[in-house]
Design an enzyme around this catalytic site. Structure first.
Site, short mmCIF file in Angstrom:
data_model
loop_
_atom_site.label_atom_id
_atom_site.label_comp_id
_atom_site.label_asym_id
_atom_site.label_seq_id
_atom_site.Cartn_x
_atom_site.Cartn_y
_atom_site.Cartn_z
N SER A 153 0.81 -1.20 0.00
CA SER A 153 0.00 0.00 0.00
C SER A 153 0.86 1.26 0.00
O SER A 153 1.65 1.49 -0.90
CB SER A 153 -0.95 -0.01 1.20
OG SER A 153 -1.87 1.03 1.11
N ASP A 210 -9.39 -7.13 -1.31
CA ASP A 210 -9.12 -5.77 -0.85
C ASP A 210 -9.98 -4.80 -1.64
O ASP A 210 -9.92 -4.79 -2.87
CB ASP A 210 -7.63 -5.45 -1.05
CG ASP A 210 -7.30 -4.00 -0.71
OD1 ASP A 210 -8.04 -3.39 0.08
OD2 ASP A 210 -6.28 -3.50 -1.22
N HIS A 230 -5.82 -6.48 1.97
CA HIS A 230 -4.95 -5.35 1.64
C HIS A 230 -3.49 -5.67 1.93
O HIS A 230 -2.60 -5.28 1.17
CB HIS A 230 -5.39 -4.13 2.46
CG HIS A 230 -4.73 -2.86 2.04
ND1 HIS A 230 -4.86 -2.34 0.77
CD2 HIS A 230 -3.94 -2.00 2.73
CE1 HIS A 230 -4.18 -1.20 0.69
NE2 HIS A 230 -3.62 -0.97 1.87
#
Length: 290
Positions: free
Chosen positions: A5, A214, A267
């Site tokens: 991320s 995600d 995620h």
């Protein structure tokens, strides 16, 4: 090097800085060979504009709502601040559905930052009774995850003392504090995609992977910007396996770029699917096909 991320964004910028330093003759030279990023933020519109399509594909929103969003939000530059009133209305409906689930990993329960008091007390003080007690009297422990326990540990006064955290300097440790990124820094890099292109076309290997559950940074948006690099597809989409089971799907592009999904991953895919992600990393770093 690698990251997930926002960490992936930093990893790419750091890798690019290292490469430029090497090429400029800075010492010591760093023997960088490539990088990997998971569910990476890019700063591009696709980070958020792909949420509706992925939510529809996962069965969270209806086909009708999805079509309304695609129709009225076409051409919007910022899905967080849409200019079209109808687009804003439909996105508000979408966000209502997303607020009810954990968008970072939609199969997980939604959990607060603090552990349920009754559950933590049961685990801490009455372990034997807790294990032997009937299900009807067991407190809900579905939210006692590794991430929450790490949060609980980091906020313990003895841990703070060991880390020399001065009394009164901070109220509590937060596992993810996105306010820091949103409110305390000026973003000088609008998109990370050109840095990916620069690194990959210089000959550095890259693995871009995404947990397919995600909804924060959906796989559809990630694959869209990967394809925007306009590299040739050397091996079309196929399944990859770990432990004799399908672990996800992968596409091999030219310039040593691999895109892969992690089936069931969120995620931060390695949190939920550690075996599959380790297997993926091990094969990639060994220059083996997934």
């Amino acid at each position: 090097m690698g990251g997930d991320s926002y960490g992936g964004k930093v990893a790419v910028l750091t890798a690019h800085k290292i490469v430029e330093g090497n090429e400029g003759g800075q010492k010591p030279l760093i023997n960088i060979k490539g990088y990997l990023v998971g569910n990476p933020v890019t700063g591009e519109k696709v980070d958020t504009s792909s949420q509706a399509q992925h939510a529809y594909g996962l069965g969270i929103i209806s086909k009708e709502l999805y079509k309304l969003i695609m129709t009225h939000c076409a051409g919007e530059k910022d899905f967080k601040k849409p200019q079209n009133v109808l687009c804003a209305t439909h996105l508000e409906t979408l966000n209502g559905f997303l607020s009810e689930i954990d968008i970072y990993s939609i199969l997980d329960p939604t959990c607060p930052d603090e552990a349920p008091t009754s559950a933590m007390r049961a685990l801490k003080e009455n372990q034997e009774e807790f294990i032997d007690s009937p299900l009807s009297s067991v407190p809900d422990i579905s939210c006692i995850t590794a991430a929450l326990l790490a949060n609980y540990w980091a906020n313990h006064h003895l841990v703070k003392e060991a880390l020399h955290v001065k009394e009164g300097t901070i109220e509590r440790f937060h596992l993810d504090n996105f306010d820091v990124d949103s409110y305390f820094y000026t973003r000088s890099v609008p998109s990370i995609v050109p840095y990916h292109y620069s690194l990959i076309t210089r000959g550095f290997r890259a693995l871009v992977y995404s947990g397919d559950h995600d909804l924060k940074i959906p796989i559809l948006g990630t694959l869209e910007w990967v394809k925007s690099l306009n590299f040739f597809v050397l091996e079309p989409r196929r399944s990859w396996h770990a432990g004799g089971q399908v672990a996800g799907y992968t596409i091999l592009f030219s310039n040593n770029l691999t895109f892969a999904t992690v089936k069931g991953g969120g995620h931060i895919a390695p949190d939920i699917m550690p075996f599959e992600c380790f297997f993926m990393f091990e094969r990639w770093i060994s220059h083996q096909s997934l």
